[in-house]
Design an enzyme around this catalytic site. Structure first.
Site, PDB file in Angstrom:
ATOM      1  N   HIS A 128     -10.350  -6.603  -2.110  1.00  0.00           N
ATOM      2  CA  HIS A 128     -11.393  -6.465  -1.095  1.00  0.00           C
ATOM      3  C   HIS A 128     -12.592  -5.825  -1.795  1.00  0.00           C
ATOM      4  CE1 HIS A 128      -8.855  -7.617   2.236  1.00  0.00           C
ATOM      5  NE2 HIS A 128      -7.926  -6.785   1.812  1.00  0.00           N
ATOM      6  N   ASN A 182       2.085  -5.032  -3.200  1.00  0.00           N
ATOM      7  CA  ASN A 182       0.696  -5.415  -2.918  1.00  0.00           C
ATOM      8  C   ASN A 182      -0.141  -4.169  -2.604  1.00  0.00           C
ATOM      9  OD1 ASN A 182      -1.126  -7.738  -2.322  1.00  0.00           O
ATOM     10  ND2 ASN A 182      -1.099  -6.955  -0.213  1.00  0.00           N
ATOM     11  N   ASP A 219     -12.220 -10.719  -0.543  1.00  0.00           N
ATOM     12  CA  ASP A 219     -13.489 -10.916   0.164  1.00  0.00           C
ATOM     13  C   ASP A 219     -14.543 -10.065  -0.539  1.00  0.00           C
ATOM     14  OD1 ASP A 219     -12.392  -8.527   1.190  1.00  0.00           O
ATOM     15  OD2 ASP A 219     -12.292  -9.265   3.255  1.00  0.00           O
ATOM     16  N   GLU A 221       0.793  -1.238   0.000  1.00  0.00           N
ATOM     17  CA  GLU A 221       0.000   0.000   0.000  1.00  0.00           C
ATOM     18  C   GLU A 221       0.825   1.288   0.000  1.00  0.00           C
ATOM     19  OE1 GLU A 221      -2.737  -0.515   3.273  1.00  0.00           O
ATOM     20  OE2 GLU A 221      -3.700  -2.238   2.325  1.00  0.00           O
ATOM     21  N   GLU A 267      -6.032 -10.979  -1.316  1.00  0.00           N
ATOM     22  CA  GLU A 267      -6.810 -10.782  -0.069  1.00  0.00           C
ATOM     23  C   GLU A 267      -8.306 -10.699  -0.358  1.00  0.00           C
ATOM     24  OE1 GLU A 267      -5.363  -7.466   2.286  1.00  0.00           O
ATOM     25  OE2 GLU A 267      -3.277  -7.881   1.793  1.00  0.00           O
TER      26      GLU A 267
END
Ligand code: XIL
Length: 324
Positions: free
Chosen positions: A210, A174, A241, A133, A239
């Site tokens: 996400h 990432n 979801d 990030e 990651e």
């Protein structure tokens, strides 16, 4: 209809890494959780245990207990490990106050941290999220302690230090919100191109995915993946979801969620992405339930297994996509 295979078997047969973010306490104490991780996935990412804060209780000590437990579990069960993450602005240790250091001391602090952690897991961690990030939501470089001290070259140094101590590992950048083609992924594309031009040893880019509230368009995800691949980088979904805005879940929410998971797996298979990690096992363990005000903003059921770690439609959709 879903076959009798487990998700892990379906992934194995495609040589696909289907990973899951894991929590060491749940792994130790919750039998059904542990069984799901082992039987349904073939890769793990420690959700927090390899971050700087959890690893560094005091300035002079490292606590590798939780990270070791996860890595040992993974190895005992023949699972791959994604190391997350060496350099981040969040979850730094509580005692860490940047103003206690000069810029040179901060660089040395970071080098020592990266080389100690990546060095320890040289034999056991296959992929590292070296930097997490670094780009802000508007596409500018995020103003972090590392950026303040070293400018953009903190990324160069971080990748070089990791490569020096673990030349075999695949080293990733990432980030979130950069899954499809958009302003932020444009900026990340430019950043990674600059790193490659400078000869920085970076192997890939992790797209967190996400999908909270808004879900990126699968076609745009595919286009985005392809442009990073064209730079010579590997891409992983790191990651994932999937949630609706709170209070706005449609009646067929679980089916729509399943369809999106399926679409993303198909994008991976079409583009040659060989790793997808879901950010937790069952909904009860999802970070969304406890992070900031996320529980008020999103539905709290973003994963493949429900509150009792039972498979949801999304589980079957991922398995079918891998099995077809
Ligand atoms: C989250 C964890 O899931 C939470 O348990 C923790 O409180 C905060 O961090 N992007 C990342 C992950 O790269 O490390 C974050 O994980 C989720 C967002």
């Amino acid at each position: 209809m879903s076959s009798d295979k487990s998700l892990r078997q379906a992934a194995d047969s495609r040589e696909f890494d289907l990973g899951v973010a894991v929590d060491p306490d749940a792994l130790r104490n919750d039998v059904s959780y542990r069984a799901r991780v082992r039987d349904e996935f073939n890769a793990v990412t420690p959700e927090n245990a390899l971050k700087m804060g959890p690893l560094r209780p005091t300035p002079d000590t490292y606590d590798f207990g939780d990270a070791d437990a996860i890595v040992n579990f993974a190895r005992a069960n023949d699972m791959a490990v994604r190391g997350h993450t060496l350099v981040w602005h969040n979850q730094t240790p509580t005692w860490f106050q940047p103003w206690d250091y000069t810029d040179d001391q901060l660089a040395e602090f970071l080098r020592e941290h990266i080389q100690t952690v990546a060095g320890r897991y040289r034999q056991t961690v296959d992929v590292w999220d070296v930097v997490n990030e670094a780009v802000d939501d508007d596409g500018t470089m995020r103003d972090t302690v590392w950026y303040e001290a070293m400018g953009e070259t903190y990324l160069d140094r971080a990748f070089e230090w990791a490569h020096e101590v673990d030349p075999e590992a695949d080293l990733y950048y990432n980030d979130y919100g950069a899954d499809a083609v958009n302003e932020k992924s444009d900026a990340i594309y430019d950043l990674l191109e600059r790193l490659l031009d400078r000869g920085v040893p970076i192997d890939g880019v992790g797209l967190q995915l996400h999908a909270l509230g808004e879900w990126p368009d699968p076609e745009s995800i595919a286009e985005n993946i392809r442009r990073f691949q064209a730079l010579g980088l590997d891409v992983q979904i790191t990651e994932m979801d999937v949630a609706f805005p709170a209070g706005e879940a449609p009646e067929d929410a679980l089916e729509q969620q399943a369809a999106f998971y399926r679409d993303v797996v198909e994008v991976c298979l079409d583009t040659g992405v060989d790793t997808l990690v879901t950010w937790g096992v069952g909904d009860a363990n999802s970070w969304i339930r406890g992070f900031r005000d996320f529980a008020e903003r999103y539905t709290g059921d973003p994963l493949l297994f429900d509150d009792r770690n039972q498979p949801k439609p999304a589980y079957h959709a991922v398995k079918d996509a891998l099995d077809s």
